[in-house]
Design a protein around this motif. Structure first.
Motif, mmCIF file in Angstrom:
data_model
loop_
_atom_site.group_PDB
_atom_site.id
_atom_site.type_symbol
_atom_site.label_atom_id
_atom_site.label_comp_id
_atom_site.label_asym_id
_atom_site.label_seq_id
_atom_site.Cartn_x
_atom_site.Cartn_y
_atom_site.Cartn_z
ATOM 1 N N MET A 1 0.826 -1.209 0.000
ATOM 2 C CA MET A 1 0.000 0.000 0.000
ATOM 3 C C MET A 1 0.856 1.253 0.000
ATOM 4 S SD MET A 1 -3.037 1.169 -0.134
ATOM 5 C CE MET A 1 -4.114 -0.137 0.344
ATOM 6 N N ILE A 2 1.931 1.250 0.771
ATOM 7 C CA ILE A 2 2.834 2.405 0.802
ATOM 8 C C ILE A 2 3.467 2.624 -0.572
ATOM 9 C CG2 ILE A 2 5.030 3.249 1.746
ATOM 10 C CD1 ILE A 2 4.179 1.892 4.410
ATOM 11 N N ILE A 3 3.889 1.548 -1.213
ATOM 12 C CA ILE A 3 4.479 1.668 -2.548
ATOM 13 C C ILE A 3 3.449 2.181 -3.547
ATOM 14 C CG2 ILE A 3 5.424 0.332 -4.480
ATOM 15 C CD1 ILE A 3 6.799 -1.455 -2.363
ATOM 16 N N ALA A 4 2.219 1.658 -3.492
ATOM 17 C CA ALA A 4 1.178 2.084 -4.428
ATOM 18 C C ALA A 4 0.826 3.552 -4.244
ATOM 19 C CB ALA A 4 -0.068 1.218 -4.252
ATOM 20 N N VAL A 5 0.713 4.002 -3.009
ATOM 21 C CA VAL A 5 0.383 5.406 -2.753
ATOM 22 C C VAL A 5 1.521 6.314 -3.188
ATOM 23 C CG1 VAL A 5 -0.061 7.096 -0.916
ATOM 24 C CG2 VAL A 5 -1.298 4.929 -0.947
ATOM 25 N N SER A 6 2.760 5.907 -2.937
ATOM 26 C CA SER A 6 3.888 6.748 -3.356
ATOM 27 C C SER A 6 3.974 6.834 -4.875
ATOM 28 C CB SER A 6 5.197 6.240 -2.767
ATOM 29 O OG SER A 6 5.525 4.975 -3.294
ATOM 30 N N ILE A 7 3.696 5.745 -5.572
ATOM 31 C CA ILE A 7 3.684 5.792 -7.033
ATOM 32 C C ILE A 7 2.549 6.680 -7.529
ATOM 33 C CG2 ILE A 7 3.239 4.415 -9.112
ATOM 34 C CD1 ILE A 7 4.826 2.153 -7.782
ATOM 35 N N LEU A 8 1.386 6.569 -6.894
ATOM 36 C CA LEU A 8 0.249 7.399 -7.282
ATOM 37 C C LEU A 8 0.552 8.879 -7.100
ATOM 38 C CD1 LEU A 8 -2.751 7.477 -8.185
ATOM 39 C CD2 LEU A 8 -3.335 7.440 -5.764
ATOM 40 N N VAL A 9 1.194 9.230 -5.994
ATOM 41 C CA VAL A 9 1.526 10.630 -5.727
ATOM 42 C C VAL A 9 2.567 11.127 -6.723
ATOM 43 C CG1 VAL A 9 2.640 12.177 -4.056
ATOM 44 C CG2 VAL A 9 0.889 10.559 -3.304
ATOM 45 N N LYS A 10 3.586 10.328 -6.996
ATOM 46 C CA LYS A 10 4.635 10.755 -7.920
ATOM 47 C C LYS A 10 4.155 10.753 -9.367
ATOM 48 C CE LYS A 10 8.493 9.497 -5.053
ATOM 49 N NZ LYS A 10 9.848 9.006 -5.003
ATOM 50 N N ALA A 11 3.167 9.926 -9.686
ATOM 51 C CA ALA A 11 2.690 9.832 -11.064
ATOM 52 C C ALA A 11 1.823 11.010 -11.459
ATOM 53 C CB ALA A 11 1.909 8.537 -11.266
ATOM 54 N N LYS A 12 1.350 11.798 -10.512
ATOM 55 C CA LYS A 12 0.513 12.946 -10.840
ATOM 56 C C LYS A 12 1.241 13.902 -11.784
ATOM 57 C CE LYS A 12 -3.078 12.275 -8.084
ATOM 58 N NZ LYS A 12 -4.390 12.024 -8.531
ATOM 59 N N ALA A 13 2.536 14.027 -11.623
ATOM 60 C CA ALA A 13 3.311 14.934 -12.473
ATOM 61 C C ALA A 13 3.414 14.424 -13.909
ATOM 62 C CB ALA A 13 4.713 15.120 -11.897
ATOM 63 N N PHE A 14 3.245 13.123 -14.119
ATOM 64 C CA PHE A 14 3.401 12.539 -15.454
ATOM 65 C C PHE A 14 2.072 12.321 -16.183
ATOM 66 C CE2 PHE A 14 7.071 11.013 -12.995
ATOM 67 C CZ PHE A 14 8.064 11.645 -13.724
ATOM 68 N N GLN A 15 0.960 12.518 -15.496
ATOM 69 C CA GLN A 15 -0.339 12.284 -16.112
ATOM 70 C C GLN A 15 -0.728 13.457 -17.002
ATOM 71 O OE1 GLN A 15 -3.068 11.537 -12.944
ATOM 72 N NE2 GLN A 15 -2.258 9.512 -12.525
ATOM 73 N N GLN A 16 -1.351 13.116 -18.115
ATOM 74 C CA GLN A 16 -1.838 14.139 -19.031
ATOM 75 C C GLN A 16 -3.339 13.965 -19.172
ATOM 76 O OE1 GLN A 16 0.137 13.653 -22.738
ATOM 77 N NE2 GLN A 16 2.082 14.402 -22.007
ATOM 78 N N VAL A 17 -4.054 15.073 -19.154
ATOM 79 C CA VAL A 17 -5.490 15.021 -19.356
ATOM 80 C C VAL A 17 -5.742 15.164 -20.832
ATOM 81 C CG1 VAL A 17 -7.680 16.134 -18.847
ATOM 82 C CG2 VAL A 17 -5.885 16.027 -17.095
ATOM 83 N N VAL A 18 -6.350 14.124 -21.432
ATOM 84 C CA VAL A 18 -6.639 14.141 -22.858
ATOM 85 C C VAL A 18 -8.091 14.544 -23.030
ATOM 86 C CG1 VAL A 18 -6.707 12.757 -24.960
ATOM 87 C CG2 VAL A 18 -4.958 12.323 -23.227
ATOM 88 N N PRO A 19 -8.329 15.614 -23.789
ATOM 89 C CA PRO A 19 -9.724 16.068 -23.974
ATOM 90 C C PRO A 19 -10.519 15.137 -24.861
ATOM 91 C CG PRO A 19 -8.201 17.524 -25.131
ATOM 92 C CD PRO A 19 -7.395 16.499 -24.418
#
Length: 69
Positions: free
Chosen positions: A51-69
């Motif tokens: 769970m700690i690994i998954a949450v840390s990846i989720l938090v760090k992945a926010k910078a790499f996510q792109q919103v596609v219209p």
């Protein structure tokens, strides 16, 4: 969206993660239960680590996510 040529590579990594680490996990759990640690504590510990690994990846992945219209 994943390109078709990259899908095979991604799936091979997922397959490796699913099947390649099974013997290692079985060995670790067997060693810990042989040492007298109850399996409930082993599952709780590894679940917490996951769970700690998954949450840390989720938090760090926010910078790499792109919103596609």
């Amino acid at each position: 969206m994943t390109e078709n040529r990259m899908t095979g590579r991604v799936m091979s990594l997922v397959f490796l993660a699913m099947n390649g680490f099974d013997p290692i996990a079985y060995a670790i759990v067997s060693i810990l239960t042989t040492a007298g640690i109850p399996v409930q504590f082993i599952l709780l510990g590894f679940g917490t680590i996951g769970m700690i690994i998954a949450v840390s990846i989720l938090v760090k992945a926010k910078a790499f996510q792109q919103v596609v219209p």
